[in-house]
Design an enzyme around this catalytic site. Structure first.
Site, mmCIF file in Angstrom:
data_model
loop_
_atom_site.group_PDB
_atom_site.id
_atom_site.type_symbol
_atom_site.label_atom_id
_atom_site.label_comp_id
_atom_site.label_asym_id
_atom_site.label_seq_id
_atom_site.Cartn_x
_atom_site.Cartn_y
_atom_site.Cartn_z
ATOM 1 N N TYR A 1 57.650 27.397 90.419
ATOM 2 C CA TYR A 1 57.935 28.758 89.946
ATOM 3 C C TYR A 1 58.258 28.766 88.448
ATOM 4 C CZ TYR A 1 60.514 33.236 89.725
ATOM 5 O OH TYR A 1 60.976 34.490 89.397
ATOM 6 N N LYS B 1 56.114 30.694 85.560
ATOM 7 C CA LYS B 1 56.746 31.748 84.770
ATOM 8 C C LYS B 1 56.777 31.401 83.279
ATOM 9 C CE LYS B 1 57.710 34.871 87.864
ATOM 10 N NZ LYS B 1 56.921 36.119 87.873
#
Length: 301
Positions: A171, A175
């Site tokens: 993640y 991001k």
């Protein structure tokens, strides 16, 4: 309805719940016609029998707004293309794209399976790139035809992408990449009348409910600091014509706070003008590190 987005058409991905839903409702409240995209899957990306996009679109219409649901997978070429087509065929134009869709598959790095890495990077990063690509192609065509748009893209990064988060290597990497994608898109698309910015929001959603478990109770003050609706006003402003001149920026936003994030910039430096030995390089690196600011800590570290 009237407001700063009156006459605009906004597409919001992952808009069936949480932040995306709050953004879609906020755009509609400011006069935008909204395309509500949501694939309707669970927190881990597995199929869900619910159809949240249709529910949110109906919620907007019940409040007097205009909305249509889109249930395609925006991490595929056809899904992303059909999302943009839905806006153009339904409303005849596209003004704003908010890339928000995502899910989690958290693991420590040594336990992170390749398919869990691929799945998260696909939905977050590819799910930003493909809608952006198809929207940008439309706006480029408009600009070349002499109809330069007042177009806006708002991408969704995270504090995990800016600082890292233990247990979220996949993640955090996705991001962080979204920030780089935002900077490149802002530079490439400016000539076509497109502004591109990113937010790093903190709010209580399905993805963060464990992290914010201690804030789930209704606040006594009446101000729910972790409500996703607190993030949406900045997103709506960035997605409106009122944000003229703001592009290539990243904003951290939560509760009542907005912060302009200042990313990588050159700090202490020293140029010898010649090649160093490894020992000299190490000595110089330690000297410069002593002059540099201490990095902010990784979340969960």
């Amino acid at each position: 309805m009237s407001g700063i987005c009156e006459g605009r058409v906004a597409v919001v991905t992952g808009a069936g719940r949480g932040l995306g839903r709050a953004h879609a409702l906020a755009f509609a409240a400011e006069g935008a016609r909204v395309v509500v995209n949501d694939l309707g899957v669970g927190l881990d990306g597995t199929p869900d029998a619910d159809s949240p996009a249709a529910r949110v679109a109906e919620e907007i219409r019940a409040a007097g707004g205009t909305a249509v649901a889109h249930g395609g997978d925006i991490a595929t070429t056809e899904g992303a293309a059909s999302l943009i087509r839905t806006a153009l065929e339904t409303y005849g134009r596209l003004d704003t794209l908010v890339n928000n869709a995502g899910f989690l598959r958290d693991r420590m790095l040594v336990n992170l399976a390749e398919e869990e890495w691929d799945a998260v990077v696909r939905v977050h990063l590819k799910g930003h790139f493909l809608p952006l690509k198809h929207a940008a192609a439309h706006w480029r065509t408009e600009a070349k035809a002499g109809r330069t748009p007042t177009a806006r893209i708002v991408n969704t990064s995270s504090g995990a992408g800016l600082l890292g988060a233990v247990g979220q290597g996949n993640y955090s990497a996705a991001k962080a990449a979204i920030v780089a994608l935002t900077l490149v898109a802002a530079a490439e698309l400016a000539r076509y009348g497109v502004q591109v910015n990113a937010i790093a929001p903190a709010a209580r959603t399905r993805m963060t409910e464990q992290a914010f478990a201690d804030t789930m109770a209704a606040p006594e003050s009446g101000f729910d600091a972790m409500a996703p609706e607190n993030v949406s006003p900045l997103v709506v402003w960035l997605g409106s014509g009122a944000s003229t001149g703001v592009t290539g920026r990243v904003f951290e936003t939560e509760a009542g706070r907005i912060t302009v994030m200042e990313g990588w910039r050159r700090g202490p430096t020293e140029d010898k003008g010649a090649r160093r030995t490894p020992e000299e390089a190490g000595e110089t690196a330690r000297k410069l590190l002593g002059e540099a600011e201490t990095p902010l800590p990784v979340y969960g570290g």
